[in-house]
Motif scaffolding. Structure first.
Motif, mmCIF file in Angstrom:
data_model
loop_
_atom_site.group_PDB
_atom_site.id
_atom_site.type_symbol
_atom_site.label_atom_id
_atom_site.label_comp_id
_atom_site.label_asym_id
_atom_site.label_seq_id
_atom_site.Cartn_x
_atom_site.Cartn_y
_atom_site.Cartn_z
ATOM 1 N N PHE A 198 0.835 -1.204 0.000
ATOM 2 C CA PHE A 198 0.000 0.000 0.000
ATOM 3 C C PHE A 198 0.872 1.257 0.000
ATOM 4 O O PHE A 198 0.562 2.240 -0.687
ATOM 5 N N TYR A 199 1.954 1.217 0.766
ATOM 6 C CA TYR A 199 2.867 2.357 0.803
ATOM 7 C C TYR A 199 3.463 2.611 -0.573
ATOM 8 O O TYR A 199 3.484 3.751 -1.057
ATOM 9 N N GLU A 200 3.940 1.562 -1.227
ATOM 10 C CA GLU A 200 4.568 1.728 -2.532
ATOM 11 C C GLU A 200 3.539 2.056 -3.608
ATOM 12 O O GLU A 200 3.851 2.761 -4.572
ATOM 13 N N GLY A 201 2.308 1.543 -3.443
ATOM 14 C CA GLY A 201 1.273 1.881 -4.405
ATOM 15 C C GLY A 201 0.880 3.345 -4.339
ATOM 16 O O GLY A 201 0.624 3.990 -5.368
ATOM 17 N N ILE A 202 0.854 3.888 -3.128
ATOM 18 C CA ILE A 202 0.480 5.295 -2.949
ATOM 19 C C ILE A 202 1.613 6.228 -3.372
ATOM 20 O O ILE A 202 1.388 7.234 -4.041
#
Length: 952
Positions: free
Chosen positions: A735-739
């Motif tokens: 989720f961190y890398e997607g955001i």
């Protein structure tokens, strides 16, 4: 120095270069900058964390570690100092001079000698490790925050700074400073003003040199008296309570015999129900019978200790009777255990037995009496607990939950079709067949969430489960983790996984129970036979891949339980051997063969069509699955690997969706041009599990032919094994890398054992994963990224899509497609320099040439002999596209060899330090450059051929 913002391999960088580089030719400048950037990327920044991990190991104090040796060294120094002081005191006493000094030296020396082990442990295991760990952690932080040039704690101390690590070391060394005479003296010296001289034994203990002879006598200053170390424990009245050993117990001790096989015998629900109906007035028989059944349920994991009071209450016992049940059972068990422990203790002292047997009996008696965990069974239990925690964390990702939802939805759908077909096949005529099919499908539809709530089915099932706690326990509390007891934290991590399994189990349970009640014309709101309840529970567990399976599967799972080491190869044996493998076997053409076996036909002829209908239905469905898989593997959308599927220009990995993905493997193995290898068979076997775990790494280690290869594989295994508790963090990381859009593709391989161990853990974590060096391959410029998925015009970033859908999509390069299609061994195209950092540099340097040159040759119509000297290997008049796969593999091998040799020559020229760390760099000196070129194939002819390929 000049700072430039550049783009190298598709990624933006800010790099510092020497000012004189600005006067270089443009191509040379670009080449130098690219070389520097690739060297920086190949480095990684996990060395500090690896240092901390190494420090933790060294500080563990296990035999053979530095901490163990250091503690022994400290104890030895303390013991020698104490012995010397004691001898001085004795000699002084013999002469009669200075009796007070002789007395103190003798006492303090003897005390120091006796307490030397305490000093070794306290300083070696507390003070120094605490200071060193703090220093390592602060050094790691300094490297992350300020770069490699940051001063270490040791360097700061050398400059006269009182560092935080030194404070921590002093703080944790406080205990031995006040316990042992030597450390007490050193503590006094450290707090005294600079230049203060101690006197008498204090001077000697503190390590100060003897003062020069003086004419004036000195007065000895006795040190503070040392508190006694021994403490007398309070007296406890241990008079044994009298036990009546003559009267026969009211309840016989619970049996510890083998557990009955619930597959061929009535299940626990049926057993307890029968016992309950036969209570009558024989309470002793009731206690004995029900107690045995409950014990079996606890041993099998079908019920938990927490549900036992509710189950006993459901058996119709009043609160008083329930209390009597537990009181009598516990007291009788306790008395029996006490008698047995006394007998075993006496046997352990019988010298007619061998020392080995007596030692084992003594250990058993200790466990029985005091709960002492002193034998190997305790080690095995501790290992199981650790494995339970690890395995629970392995399935803690949201992505795993989503894949399980997809797989179990598919399994439930297959089960609905299967049961409808069976109902139709069991009918004696068309009317019975249609009625059976309708009852089956209508029961399945009635179990759907919306419909069951509208029709009141949900309340009926809730009432049934609330009134039958054993049924509810088995149905809803058999965990996805395949463990007997689960840690609360692990249960919290797997909350979504547990909820989805309960959702599907309730549906399957309701549908099956409704069908069987209809078959026997029984109302759902009336009494339900225990056999039908048991059948519905077993069906629900089968539909969610949680069945215990047959006797063979149960024996395998039991072997894993007895030898926890096996969990490292296959973390979830019940899923594999009791569910996935039987599913594939039953749902295959073999099912049709079984349906027409003499035994099945004989049952059919006798008027029992159930076994025939079951085998025929599942065999037919399995044949359909296999034929569909064959169609997929021969489709234009088939991926290069057996578990891949093409959607446009993107590739989906279907391996995690076992056991359905196994049909693709079988279909690929049936092809004439199949490239199935031994590793593919292992991958398929590992794919029959919920996740890959670490099994494939362990198998790789076993398959290695050399010691170094085995050592490297075992390092990877250790790193992945120890990283298991951090697997759930991948959800946050994605989720961190997607955001942020900053996807990472960490390469966990490293050149030191401690980096190999910590890299898998760090790569699972959000943000810090970027400090692990990027994965590099010659087959693409940059690193592979997860591709986004579009939903109704909304583009979901790849990492987030992976978690919310369970799907992994990547976009392969043209070269990757061809290399995977030809099934080339990685050694054909990957550099193998013997140094990981150099491998990454060479791979990154090869990538631009590979991605530009090889597609050009693949698409060219020019004869391949115009480009390569491959006399006799292939038809010289054919272009690349006209060659067969073996010829194409030869051409690819030649191309990769040329490009790799060119990259190696660039490594030697542009990164001499890095080149010197490679296997060849260590073997040859720079002065042997010409000889090196010949060994590397970097002769003018090769360079000219590579240049010609670019120009064509």
């Amino acid at each position: 120095m000049e700072t430039l913002n550049v783009t190298v391999d598709g990624k933006d960088h800010s790099v510092n270069i020497p000012s004189e580089w600005m006067s270089l030719d443009e191509n040379e400048l670009k080449a130098r900058i690219a070389s520097e950037v690739r060297a920086i990327e190949a480095e990684g920044r996990t060395g500090g964390v690896a240092d901390v991990a190494q420090q933790i190991w060294n500080s563990s104090g296990l035999p053979g570690t530095q901490r163990w040796d250091r503690a022994l060294e400290i104890a030895r120094e303390s013991r020698e100092a104490g012995s010397a002081l004691f001898q001085e005191g004795v000699e002084a006493g013999k002469t009669g001079r200075a009796p007070l000094e002789a007395t103190w030296k003798t006492l303090l020396g003897g005390l120091q000698y006796v307490l030397s082990p305490i000093e070794g442990v306290a300083r070696g295991y507390a003070g120094e490790p605490a200071g060193e760990l703090t220093a390592a952690a602060l050094d790691a932080y300094s490297k992350f925050a300020h770069g490699e040039d940051a001063l270490t704690q040791e360097e700061l101390e050398a400059k006269g700074r009182y560092t935080p690590s030194k404070f921590v070391e002093d703080f944790f060394t406080a205990a031995p400073q006040v316990i042992t005479p030597m450390q007490y003296a050193k503590a006094v010296q450290s707090i005294a003003p600079v230049g203060t001289e101690l006197y008498g034994p204090m001077r000697y203990l503190a390590g100060q040199p003897k003062p020069p002879p003086v004419t004036v006598g000195s007065t000895d200053v006795p040190p503070s008296s040392v508190a006694a170390a021994d403490r007398i424990p309070p007296v406890v009245d241990e008079t044994p309570i009298p036990v009546d050993t003559t009267t026969r117990g009211a309840v016989e001790r619970l049996s510890v015999g083998a557990v009955e096989d619930i597959v061929t015998e009535p299940g626990i629900i049926t057993k307890v129900a029968r016992a309950r109906s036969e209570i009558g007035g024989d309470k002793e028989r009731f206690f004995r019978t029900v107690g045995r059944y409950l014990q079996e349920g606890l041993e099998n994991g079908e019920i938990t200790a927490g549900s036992l009071p509710r189950i006993v209450e459901d058996l119709g016992l009043s609160p008083t009777e329930m209390a009597d049940f537990f009181r009598v059972s516990v007291s009788e068990s306790g008395r029996t255990l006490n008698l047995l422990s006394q007998a075993v203790r006496r046997m352990s002292k019988d010298k007619t037995y061998s020392p080995e047997i007596r030692s084992e009996l003594d250990a058993i008696a200790g466990r029985m009496e005091l709960g002492q965990k002193v034998d190997m069974e305790y080690v095995a239990n501790a290992w199981r607990k650790a494995e339970n925690f690890r395995r629970g964390m392995l399935v803690g990702q949201v992505a795993t939950t989503m894949r399980n939802i997809s797989t179990q939805a598919g399994r439930l759908t297959v089960g609905m079709i299967d049961e409808a077909l069976q109902a139709g096949l069991r009918g004696a005529n068309a009317k019975e067949s249609l009625t059976g099919v309708w009852n089956s499908l209508s029961s399945d539809m009635g179990a759907l969430p919306v419909i069951r709530k509208m029709t009141g089915g949900k309340k009926i099932i809730d009432d049934i489960l609330d009134g039958n706690p054993i049924t509810k326990e088995r149905l809803l509390n058999r965990t996805v983790h395949e463990v007997e007891s689960i840690h609360k934290f692990v249960a919290g991590v797997n909350k979504f996984n547990t909820l989805q399994e309960r959702f599907f189990r309730r549906m399957a349970f309701q549908a099956r129970l409704t069908k069987t009640m209809k078959e026997q014309n029984l109302p759902m709101n009336g009494p339900i036979p225990a056999e039908l309840m048991e059948d519905a529970v077993e069906h629900a567990l089968e539909m969610t891949f949680a069945s215990s399976g047959g006797k063979f599967a149960r024996n395998i799972v039991d072997a894993f339980h007895k030898l926890p080491l096996l969990y490292s190869v296959n973390p979830f044996p019940r899923f594999s051997y009791a569910n996935a493998l039987p599913f594939v076997a039953q749902h295959s053409p073999w099912g049709l063969v079984k349906a027409f076996s003499p035994r099945t036909i004989a049952k059919l002829a006798s008027g029992n069509p159930r076994e025939f209908a079951k085998s025929a239905s599942r065999g037919l469905l399995g044949t359909i699955f296999l034929s569909k898989a064959v169609e997929m593997r021969n489709s234009d959308n088939a991926g290069e690997k057996w578990y891949e599927w093409q959607v446009g220009d993107k590739t989906i990995n279907l391996l995690p969706f076992a056991p359905f993905s196994t049909y693709l493997f079988l279909a690929e193995a049936m092809k004439d041009d199949s490239h199935i290898t031994a590793k593919d068979y292992m991958t398929a076997a590992i794919g029959l599990n919920r996740i890959s775990g670490t099994g494939l790494v362990m198998i790789d280690a076993i398959r290695q032919n050399d010691i170094q290869g085995t050592a490297d594989a075992l390092k990877r295994f250790a790193g992945q094994y120890l990283s298991s508790p951090t697997v759930p963090l991948r959800t946050i990381k994605d989720f961190y890398e997607g955001i942020t859009g900053q996807q990472t593709s960490p390469d966990i391989r490293a050149d030191t054992i401690w980096e190999e161990i910590v890299n898998p853990t760090i790569s699972n974590m959000p943000y810090v994963a970027q400090f692990v060096h990027e994965r590099k391959t010659p087959l693409r410029v940059g690193t592979a990224k997860l591709e986004p998925i579009e939903f109704f015009g909304f583009e979901m970033p790849g990492p987030i899509a992976r978690q919310l859908t369970g799907l992994t999509l990547i976009k392969k390069t043209e070269v990757e497609h061809e290399v995977h299609r030809l099934n080339l061994n990685p050694s054909t195209y990957m550099p193998r320099t013997g140094f990981r950092k150099a491998d990454r540099w060479v791979a990154a340097t090869m990538a631009p040439t590979v991605t530009m040159l090889i597609p050009k040759i693949m698409e060219s119509d020019a004869p391949i002999a115009d480009r390569f000297d491959l006399t006799g290997a292939i038809d010289p008049g054919k272009s690349y596209s006209e060659l067969d796969d073996s010829g194409k593999a030869i051409v690819m091998g030649k191309l990769f060899t040329l490009i790799r040799n060119f990259a190696m020559s660039e490594l030697q020229r542009r990164q001499p330090k890095l080149w010197g760390m490679t296997a060849l760099g260590k073997k040859y000196s720079t002065a042997e450059a010409q000889y090196m070129e010949e060994n590397l194939g970097l002769n003018p002819k090769d360079r000219d051929q590579l240049k010609m390929l670019f120009n064509q």
